[in-house]
Scaffold this active site. Structure first.
Site, PDB file in Angstrom:
ATOM      1  N   PRO A   1       0.827  -1.214   0.000  1.00 37.39           N
ATOM      2  CG  PRO A   1      -0.046  -1.073   2.160  1.00 37.39           C
ATOM      3  CD  PRO A   1       0.719  -1.971   1.243  1.00 37.39           C
TER       4      PRO A   1
ATOM      5  CB  CYS B   1       1.151   4.016   9.581  1.00 36.98           C
ATOM      6  SG  CYS B   1       1.063   5.787   9.328  1.00 36.98           S
TER       7      CYS B   1
ATOM      8  CE  LYS C   1       3.540  -2.615   4.134  1.00 37.27           C
ATOM      9  NZ  LYS C   1       3.810  -1.288   4.631  1.00 37.27           N
TER      10      LYS C   1
ATOM     11  N   GLY D   1      10.492  -3.941   1.059  1.00 36.51           N
ATOM     12  CA  GLY D   1      11.415  -2.809   1.215  1.00 36.51           C
ATOM     13  C   GLY D   1      12.464  -2.747   0.143  1.00 36.51           C
TER      14      GLY D   1
ATOM     15  N   GLY E   1       6.401  -1.766  -3.364  1.00 35.86           N
ATOM     16  CA  GLY E   1       5.670  -0.496  -3.383  1.00 35.86           C
ATOM     17  C   GLY E   1       6.255   0.439  -4.429  1.00 35.86           C
ATOM     18  NE  ARG E   2       9.944   3.428  -1.450  1.00 33.90           N
ATOM     19  CZ  ARG E   2      11.154   3.544  -0.911  1.00 33.90           C
ATOM     20  NH1 ARG E   2      11.779   4.694  -0.965  1.00 33.90           N
ATOM     21  NH2 ARG E   2      11.714   2.513  -0.311  1.00 33.90           N
TER      22      ARG E   2
HETATM   23  C1  LIG Z   1       3.991   7.616  -0.105  1.00 34.47           C
HETATM   24  C2  LIG Z   1       3.916   6.345   0.694  1.00 34.47           C
HETATM   25  C3  LIG Z   1       2.719   5.927   1.201  1.00 34.47           C
HETATM   26  C4  LIG Z   1       2.643   4.750   1.964  1.00 34.47           C
HETATM   27  N1  LIG Z   1       1.439   4.348   2.441  1.00 34.47           N
HETATM   28  C5  LIG Z   1       1.337   3.204   3.169  1.00 34.47           C
HETATM   29  C6  LIG Z   1       0.075   2.747   3.648  1.00 34.47           C
HETATM   30  O1  LIG Z   1      -0.995   3.325   3.367  1.00 34.47           O
HETATM   31  N2  LIG Z   1       0.061   1.624   4.424  1.00 34.47           N
HETATM   32  C7  LIG Z   1       1.215   0.926   4.712  1.00 34.47           C
HETATM   33  O2  LIG Z   1       1.153  -0.089   5.409  1.00 34.47           O
HETATM   34  N3  LIG Z   1       2.396   1.312   4.225  1.00 34.47           N
HETATM   35  C8  LIG Z   1       2.491   2.424   3.461  1.00 34.47           C
HETATM   36  N4  LIG Z   1       3.704   2.796   2.948  1.00 34.47           N
HETATM   37  C9  LIG Z   1       4.850   1.895   3.114  1.00 34.47           C
HETATM   38  C10 LIG Z   1       4.946   0.947   1.920  1.00 34.47           C
HETATM   39  O3  LIG Z   1       3.845   0.077   1.858  1.00 34.47           O
HETATM   40  C11 LIG Z   1       6.219   0.091   1.993  1.00 34.47           C
HETATM   41  O4  LIG Z   1       6.224  -0.637   3.193  1.00 34.47           O
HETATM   42  C12 LIG Z   1       7.489   0.923   1.920  1.00 34.47           C
HETATM   43  O5  LIG Z   1       7.361   1.947   0.941  1.00 34.47           O
HETATM   44  C13 LIG Z   1       8.713   0.069   1.607  1.00 34.47           C
HETATM   45  O6  LIG Z   1       8.515  -0.665   0.426  1.00 34.47           O
HETATM   46  P1  LIG Z   1       9.048  -0.172  -1.027  1.00 34.47           P
HETATM   47  O7  LIG Z   1      10.497   0.172  -0.868  1.00 34.47           O
HETATM   48  O8  LIG Z   1       8.788  -1.317  -1.924  1.00 34.47           O
HETATM   49  O9  LIG Z   1       8.256   1.069  -1.386  1.00 34.47           O
HETATM   50  C14 LIG Z   1       3.803   3.976   2.215  1.00 34.47           C
HETATM   51  C15 LIG Z   1       5.010   4.397   1.656  1.00 34.47           C
HETATM   52  C16 LIG Z   1       5.091   5.554   0.910  1.00 34.47           C
HETATM   53  C17 LIG Z   1       6.415   5.963   0.325  1.00 34.47           C
END
Ligand SMILES: Cc1cc2nc3c(=O)[nH]c(=O)nc-3n(C[C@H](O)[C@H](O)[C@H](O)COP(=O)(O)O)c2cc1C
Length: 367
Positions: free
Chosen positions: A16, A101, A140, A203, A226-227
């Site tokens: 998310p 969060c 999560k 991550g 995610g990103r």
């Molecule tokens: C802009 C943004 C919004 C996010 N929103 C959520 C969220 O709504 N719920 C959640 O559990 N994690 C949220 N995250 C964390 C991501 O789900 C994820 O755990 C984190 O970005 C690391 O993974 P990645 O490097 O693949 O992005 C958010 C991260 C970012 C950067």
């Protein structure tokens, strides 16, 4: 891959990202392939029960957007339970609980990361939800509050006993925010702590190789991205292919990136209306352009976007401008090609990686 009663076609998941993982983005990713269970942005359980317009928009879905998990946050057990039951009643496949969060607004009321610090209370809340629904309830989390309090393994074990069907874990602490490296050994500790439920690592996965390394080093059952999906909506399809065959598909060409970007915008306009969809796309388009090579002409104009016609016009002008960086065969000349993506845990310097995977602006400052 199974999560409770759900059998999934992929062990790759969409994480998310509040403000981004909306229906148009999920559909864009699903059309490319490789992804099965995707998750919504986090949704406030109380707002959902009150049928708040914004909360309902966050859970908007369609038959092509299946299977879908909705991520809830909240600390009032009855509200979390009733929200889960409501989601089940409207056909949502799975409910995820946000325990990672770090934003004050969420922690202040006992939700998000604050849940990682109160095992008994959190277990009781989770039990209430698990008993109220047949669909899987997942959680999560991050590794813990800080390096001195790596509570994720204990929490994961307690949650397994409380009935959660899977754990998603971002390999950083709350204190780390997004800095430093993702700790694969921290994810491994969670994998080793649970008895039988799947643990899904998360991550900085931005390439198929990074996903493979996360699987191998942590023993996780799935990887959530995610990103990386923003940079590269092909990541699920390419990673699945790489894991199954060992072959690394080539990076998509510029024209294919543009095709998918236009499709994403069309879906935004369809689902949010042209005006709002275009306005929202102002912060989405620069993610695509990060892989275009030189893109300042594109980025400068796209932040003013208000119609699709304007978008196509600016895209044509950008194509013309971009020509100066191409060789005779239409490829970007060396020196203008974007640097390859490298995950923090795959290189020595986490600092260098920070410049490679920026944190998007959004409704939250740190996650
Ligand atoms: C802009 C943004 C919004 C996010 N929103 C959520 C969220 O709504 N719920 C959640 O559990 N994690 C949220 N995250 C964390 C991501 O789900 C994820 O755990 C984190 O970005 C690391 O993974 P990645 O490097 O693949 O992005 C958010 C991260 C970012 C950067």
């Amino acid at each position: 891959m199974r999560i409770g009663s759900l059998t999934l076609k992929s062990n790759l998941f969409l994480s998310p990202l509040a403000g981004y993982t909306n229906l148009p983005f999920r559909l864009t990713l699903r059309e490319i392939g490789g992804l099965d269970l995707a998750t919504t942005d986090l949704v406030n359980a109380r707002s959902l029960l009150e049928k708040n317009r914004k909360a309902l928009k966050l859970i908007e879905t369609s038959p092509a957007d299946s299977p879908l998990a909705v991520q809830l946050f909240g600390a009032v057990p009855e509200e979390m339970r009733d929200a889960a039951a409501y989601l089940e009643s409207i056909g949502i496949a799975s409910v995820d609980i946000n325990m990672g969060c770090p934003v004050r607004k969420v922690c202040k009321v006992g939700g998000g990361s604050a849940m990682m610090t109160e095992l008994d209370k959190t277990s009781a809340l989770v039990k209430g939800m698990v008993n109220a629904v047949k669909i899987p309830v997942t959680a999560k989390m991050r590794l813990g509050w800080d390096d001195g309090n790596l509570t994720a393994p204990d929490l994961a074990r307690a949650l397994e006993d409380a009935g959660v069907a899977a754990i998603f874990v971002h390999g950083r602490t709350r204190e780390q925010g997004f800095s430093g490296s993702v700790k694969l050994h921290g994810i491994r500790a969670v994998v080793e702590a649970v008895k039988s439920i799947p643990v899904i690592g998360n991550g900085d996965v931005t390439t198929p190789e990074a996903a493979k390394m996360m699987f191998e080093e942590t023993g996780c059952a799935g990887v959530s991205i995610g990103r990386g999906a923003f940079y590269n909506p092909w990541i699920f399809r390419h990673t699945k292919h790489f894991l199954e065959t060992g072959e690394l598909p080539p990076e998509p060409e510029f024209d294919e990136r543009v095709r998918v970007m236009c499709r994403h915008l069309d879906l935004m306009a369809e689902i949010f209306g042209e005006e709002l969809g275009c306005r929202m796309f102002r912060k989405v388009a620069p993610w695509y352009s990060k892989r275009f090579g030189p893109a300042n002409e594109f980025n400068k104009k796209v932040v003013l976007l208000s119609t699709r016609a304007e978008f196509h016009e600016l895209l044509e002008k950008y194509r013309e401008w971009r020509r100066q960086f191409l060789d005779e065969s239409g490829e970007l000349r060396p020196g203008y090609r974007p640097a390859p993506m490298v995950a923090s845990f795959m290189q020595e310097s986490a600092v260098a990686q920070r410049t490679q995977i920026p944190v998007p602006k959004g409704p939250v400052e740190v996650w």
